[in-house]
Design a protein around this motif. Structure first.
Motif, PDB file in Angstrom:
ATOM      1  N   VAL A 130      44.872  40.418  50.663  1.00 49.16           N
ATOM      2  CA  VAL A 130      45.517  41.325  49.712  1.00 49.16           C
ATOM      3  C   VAL A 130      46.959  41.643  50.093  1.00 49.16           C
ATOM      4  CG1 VAL A 130      45.435  43.647  48.745  1.00 49.16           C
ATOM      5  CG2 VAL A 130      43.338  42.343  49.001  1.00 49.16           C
ATOM      6  N   ASP A 131      47.188  41.876  51.369  1.00 45.49           N
ATOM      7  CA  ASP A 131      48.560  42.288  51.737  1.00 45.49           C
ATOM      8  C   ASP A 131      49.569  41.135  51.706  1.00 45.49           C
ATOM      9  OD1 ASP A 131      47.679  41.004  53.948  1.00 45.49           O
ATOM     10  OD2 ASP A 131      47.675  42.765  55.270  1.00 45.49           O
ATOM     11  N   SER A 132      49.084  39.930  51.458  1.00 45.22           N
ATOM     12  CA  SER A 132      50.025  38.808  51.334  1.00 45.22           C
ATOM     13  C   SER A 132      50.426  38.534  49.893  1.00 45.22           C
ATOM     14  CB  SER A 132      49.413  37.531  51.914  1.00 45.22           C
ATOM     15  OG  SER A 132      49.075  37.713  53.261  1.00 45.22           O
ATOM     16  N   ILE A 133      49.892  39.332  48.964  1.00 39.50           N
ATOM     17  CA  ILE A 133      50.194  39.086  47.541  1.00 39.50           C
ATOM     18  C   ILE A 133      51.704  39.078  47.253  1.00 39.50           C
ATOM     19  CG2 ILE A 133      49.945  39.995  45.194  1.00 39.50           C
ATOM     20  CD1 ILE A 133      47.128  40.885  45.933  1.00 39.50           C
ATOM     21  N   PRO A 134      52.446  40.093  47.719  1.00 41.14           N
ATOM     22  CA  PRO A 134      53.877  40.105  47.403  1.00 41.14           C
ATOM     23  C   PRO A 134      54.599  38.835  47.853  1.00 41.14           C
ATOM     24  CG  PRO A 134      53.203  42.218  48.302  1.00 41.14           C
ATOM     25  CD  PRO A 134      52.042  41.289  48.469  1.00 41.14           C
ATOM     26  N   LYS A 135      54.263  38.393  49.050  1.00 38.83           N
ATOM     27  CA  LYS A 135      54.910  37.204  49.590  1.00 38.83           C
ATOM     28  C   LYS A 135      54.535  35.971  48.754  1.00 38.83           C
ATOM     29  CE  LYS A 135      55.285  34.572  53.921  1.00 38.83           C
ATOM     30  NZ  LYS A 135      54.259  33.521  53.958  1.00 38.83           N
ATOM     31  N   PHE A 136      53.245  35.880  48.439  1.00 38.33           N
ATOM     32  CA  PHE A 136      52.751  34.749  47.650  1.00 38.33           C
ATOM     33  C   PHE A 136      53.451  34.692  46.293  1.00 38.33           C
ATOM     34  CE2 PHE A 136      49.957  32.992  44.429  1.00 38.33           C
ATOM     35  CZ  PHE A 136      49.585  31.782  44.989  1.00 38.33           C
ATOM     36  N   ILE A 137      53.522  35.846  45.634  1.00 38.62           N
ATOM     37  CA  ILE A 137      54.139  35.911  44.309  1.00 38.62           C
ATOM     38  C   ILE A 137      55.614  35.549  44.374  1.00 38.62           C
ATOM     39  CG2 ILE A 137      54.844  37.519  42.483  1.00 38.62           C
ATOM     40  CD1 ILE A 137      51.913  36.592  42.328  1.00 38.62           C
ATOM     41  N   LYS A 138      56.266  36.055  45.393  1.00 37.02           N
ATOM     42  CA  LYS A 138      57.685  35.774  45.552  1.00 37.02           C
ATOM     43  C   LYS A 138      57.920  34.269  45.656  1.00 37.02           C
ATOM     44  CE  LYS A 138      61.650  37.169  48.306  1.00 37.02           C
ATOM     45  NZ  LYS A 138      62.087  37.683  49.616  1.00 37.02           N
ATOM     46  N   GLU A 139      57.068  33.635  46.469  1.00 40.51           N
ATOM     47  CA  GLU A 139      57.226  32.192  46.649  1.00 40.51           C
ATOM     48  C   GLU A 139      56.889  31.416  45.383  1.00 40.51           C
ATOM     49  OE1 GLU A 139      56.231  32.292  51.451  1.00 40.51           O
ATOM     50  OE2 GLU A 139      54.818  31.336  50.066  1.00 40.51           O
ATOM     51  N   PHE A 140      55.853  31.877  44.700  1.00 42.21           N
ATOM     52  CA  PHE A 140      55.463  31.187  43.463  1.00 42.21           C
ATOM     53  C   PHE A 140      56.571  31.280  42.413  1.00 42.21           C
ATOM     54  CE2 PHE A 140      53.523  30.826  39.260  1.00 42.21           C
ATOM     55  CZ  PHE A 140      52.787  29.660  39.412  1.00 42.21           C
ATOM     56  N   LYS A 141      57.132  32.473  42.302  1.00 39.81           N
ATOM     57  CA  LYS A 141      58.212  32.656  41.329  1.00 39.81           C
ATOM     58  C   LYS A 141      59.418  31.792  41.680  1.00 39.81           C
ATOM     59  CE  LYS A 141      57.391  37.244  39.426  1.00 39.81           C
ATOM     60  NZ  LYS A 141      57.949  38.583  39.251  1.00 39.81           N
ATOM     61  N   ALA A 142      59.739  31.783  42.954  1.00 41.26           N
ATOM     62  CA  ALA A 142      60.896  30.993  43.374  1.00 41.26           C
ATOM     63  C   ALA A 142      60.659  29.518  43.098  1.00 41.26           C
ATOM     64  CB  ALA A 142      61.152  31.220  44.861  1.00 41.26           C
ATOM     65  N   ALA A 143      59.463  29.048  43.398  1.00 46.00           N
ATOM     66  CA  ALA A 143      59.157  27.633  43.214  1.00 46.00           C
ATOM     67  C   ALA A 143      59.143  27.242  41.739  1.00 46.00           C
ATOM     68  CB  ALA A 143      57.809  27.322  43.852  1.00 46.00           C
ATOM     69  N   ASN A 144      58.871  28.220  40.872  1.00 44.63           N
ATOM     70  CA  ASN A 144      58.756  27.898  39.452  1.00 44.63           C
ATOM     71  C   ASN A 144      59.860  28.495  38.597  1.00 44.63           C
ATOM     72  OD1 ASN A 144      56.054  26.397  39.044  1.00 44.63           O
ATOM     73  ND2 ASN A 144      55.599  28.025  40.509  1.00 44.63           N
ATOM     74  N   ASN A 145      60.898  28.985  39.276  1.00 42.43           N
ATOM     75  CA  ASN A 145      62.038  29.449  38.518  1.00 42.43           C
ATOM     76  C   ASN A 145      61.741  30.606  37.582  1.00 42.43           C
ATOM     77  OD1 ASN A 145      64.766  28.925  38.337  1.00 42.43           O
ATOM     78  ND2 ASN A 145      64.331  26.715  38.135  1.00 42.43           N
ATOM     79  N   LEU A 146      60.851  31.505  38.012  1.00 41.37           N
ATOM     80  CA  LEU A 146      60.553  32.668  37.187  1.00 41.37           C
ATOM     81  C   LEU A 146      61.385  33.837  37.685  1.00 41.37           C
ATOM     82  CD1 LEU A 146      56.658  32.427  37.007  1.00 41.37           C
ATOM     83  CD2 LEU A 146      58.315  31.557  35.367  1.00 41.37           C
ATOM     84  N   ARG A 147      61.650  34.751  36.781  1.00 40.36           N
ATOM     85  CA  ARG A 147      62.480  35.898  37.150  1.00 40.36           C
ATOM     86  C   ARG A 147      61.713  36.854  38.057  1.00 40.36           C
ATOM     87  NH1 ARG A 147      60.600  40.206  34.369  1.00 40.36           N
ATOM     88  NH2 ARG A 147      59.227  39.573  32.698  1.00 40.36           N
TER      89      ARG A 147
END
Length: 464
Positions: A447-464
């Motif tokens: 659970v506590d890795s969610i922010p990091k995971f999301i950040k990386e996913f967004k960066a990898a997929n060009n999401l804001r």
RNA sequence: CGGGGUGUAGCGCAGUUUGGUUUAGCGCACCUGCUUUGGGAGCAGGGGGUCGGAGGUUCAAAUCCUCUCACCCCGACCA
């Protein structure tokens, strides 16, 4: 958004009216519903996708200096009579009369209106160049609507019209639109090809079409994997084994009619059937001599250099530096919003459903709780839902009181890029199963890795 | 517009050939209750169609005839 509070009517069975995946899946995933042949309602999920496609297009248009405006759907016949297209367009145009019996149409395209605007307000070279665009609904009474959104009678497209002093300036804007279209399709995340094309009823000198590669594409393309040469198959140039250069069109006309046709143009299509010839082994790229690959594509964009065809007829002239009155040099650039939606499904799906690219997915994450009635689990999923919302993730939380199987099937069908699964396993290990729709891969996420995971996913997929 | 096909419950279908034995049926979906919940659950009970529409034949029509409408597919054409 909670699933139970949203409106997503999914269909378990394949509707009998749908023949191809994009049509069937759009209906089954609760994106659209048919109202009449070639006319569709967009349900909330489909509407979200539309808005995302529009926004990407809007950003890229604005970035390339185009300016958004909004022209009316309903257009008076007078302008169309001036360009001669009131007759030319024929039964493909939806026509209507007002109470005073004056003729109008539901705009199939907007060259007449935009040129009229130019006639009114573009008087000097000081106003030029200018490139105006709109995202607008269009109406064409197709002789045969088909494949759901791919050939509809009411559809949404972005159309831009540029006005320049001369061909050189037109060339610059044309190139900027060409590049913008490439960026749009790249940002959305679709495989595509740009091909030279004929200009058809719109007119003009030459044009490029933007094709999304897909099995069920209506257009056959010739593509050289080595040098990148690509063209519509019937226009493609190739070198046969004999070393003689030919275009497929010449060949087709000759073979089908059995006689020469002086300008290599087909005059009366109704005279004979016109299937494209099957690809031949010896077809080689006329540029580099390597073997041509045959692909199928869906046309989503088309850009034209119009020149003065419309400005002449509608008397849209400007005063140049030399004090002379000259017709505006025009270009027009169309890209189909609703068609991109269908083409994306057509290119990105499997037997379970849609695989939305993150750029236009209706929601990025789908949270699935397998045992809703466990209070510890529902507390945890509520918390994760809130965490994701705080991280500005578009998340659909499946809180329905239905069996896990239904949630999984709907999730596959709708095609969320990411799935967060919480079940018995979570109760033990406190790890979320995160699954990628794209390739089915799973990772276990604390659970506590969610922010990091999301950040990386967004960066990898060009999401804001 | 030419050729082909389909219209029976929200969706998918059977019944139409040989008219009556069906108060028109099945699966899914829907409603109620209980049990279920890591891949479209189980049991029990329940609601919904008058068979695309109009006309005709007949004692009797979802079923036969005529006309009509809608939708889908192939072609021509097209973003």
């Amino acid at each position: 958004m909670k699933f139970s509070q949203f409106f997503i009517p999914t269909l378990k069975e394949v509707p009998s009216e749908a023949e191809i995946p994009s049509h069937s899946l759009a209906l089954r995933a609760g994106l659209i519903r048919k109202v009449a042949s070639g006319i569709y309602s967009f349900l909330p999920l489909g509407f979200r996708v539309l808005k995302k496609i529009e926004e990407i297009i809007r950003q890229e248009m604005n970035n390339s200096g185009a300016i958004e405006l909004y022209l009316p759907v309903m257009q008076p016949s007078v302008l169309w009579e001036k360009t001669g297209r009131w007759k030319e367009y024929g039964p493909e145009m939806f026509r209507l009369k007002d109470r005073n019996k004056r003729d109008f149409c539901l705009g199939p395209t907007h060259e007449e209106l935009i040129t009229y605007l130019a006639y009114l307000d573009l008087k000097s070279y000081k106003n030029l160049p200018v490139n105006l665009y709109q995202i607008q609904v269009k109406f064409r009474d197709e002789m045969r609507p088909r494949y759901g959104l791919l050939r509809a009678r009411e559809f949404i497209m972005k159309d831009a019209y540029s006005f320049c002093r001369n061909d050189d300036d037109l060339g610059i804007i044309y190139k900027s639109m060409y590049d913008a279209y490439c960026r749009i399709l790249e940002r959305i995340g679709l495989q595509y090809r740009v091909v030279e094309a004929e200009t058809g009823l719109i007119g003009g000198k030459f044009s490029h079409e933007f094709m999304v590669i897909a099995e069920n594409g209506e257009e056959k393309l010739a593509f050289c994997p080595v040098c990148g040469y690509s063209a519509k198959y019937e226009m493609s140039k190739s070198i046969s084994e004999a070393g003689k250069e030919k275009t497929n069109k010449e060949k087709t006309v000759k073979e089908k009619t059995g006689k020469e046709n002086k300008d290599n143009k087909i005059n009366k299509l109704g005279d004979f059937t016109y299937p494209y010839p099957e690809p031949e082994q010896e077809d080689r790229c006329s540029n580099c001599g390597k073997e041509l690959k045959i692909e199928k594509g869906i046309e989503v964009g088309h850009i034209f250099k119009l020149g003065d065809k419309y400005s002449e007829k509608l008397d849209a002239r400007f005063l140049d530096v030399d004090g002379k009155l000259k017709p505006l040099v025009m270009g027009c650039y169309g890209i189909g919003v609703t068609r991109i939606l269908a083409a994306a499904i057509e290119q990105l799906h499997d037997n379970k459903g849609i695989k939305w690219p993150p750029s236009i997915a209706p929601f990025t994450v789908n949270i699935i709780v397998t045992t809703e009635k466990n209070s510890e689990l529902s507390k945890a999923s509520d918390m994760i839902y809130k965490t994701l919302k705080k991280l500005d993730v578009e998340v659909l939380y499946d809180d329905r009181d239905v069996s896990a199987g239904i949630k999984f099937k709907d999730s596959d069908l709708i095609g969320f890029p990411l799935r967060f699964i919480l079940g018995r396993k979570f109760l033990g290990s406190k790890l979320i199963d995160v699954e990628y729709r794209k390739d089915g891969k799973r990772v276990e996420l604390p659970v506590d890795s969610i922010p990091k995971f999301i950040k990386e996913f967004k960066a990898a997929n060009n999401l804001r």
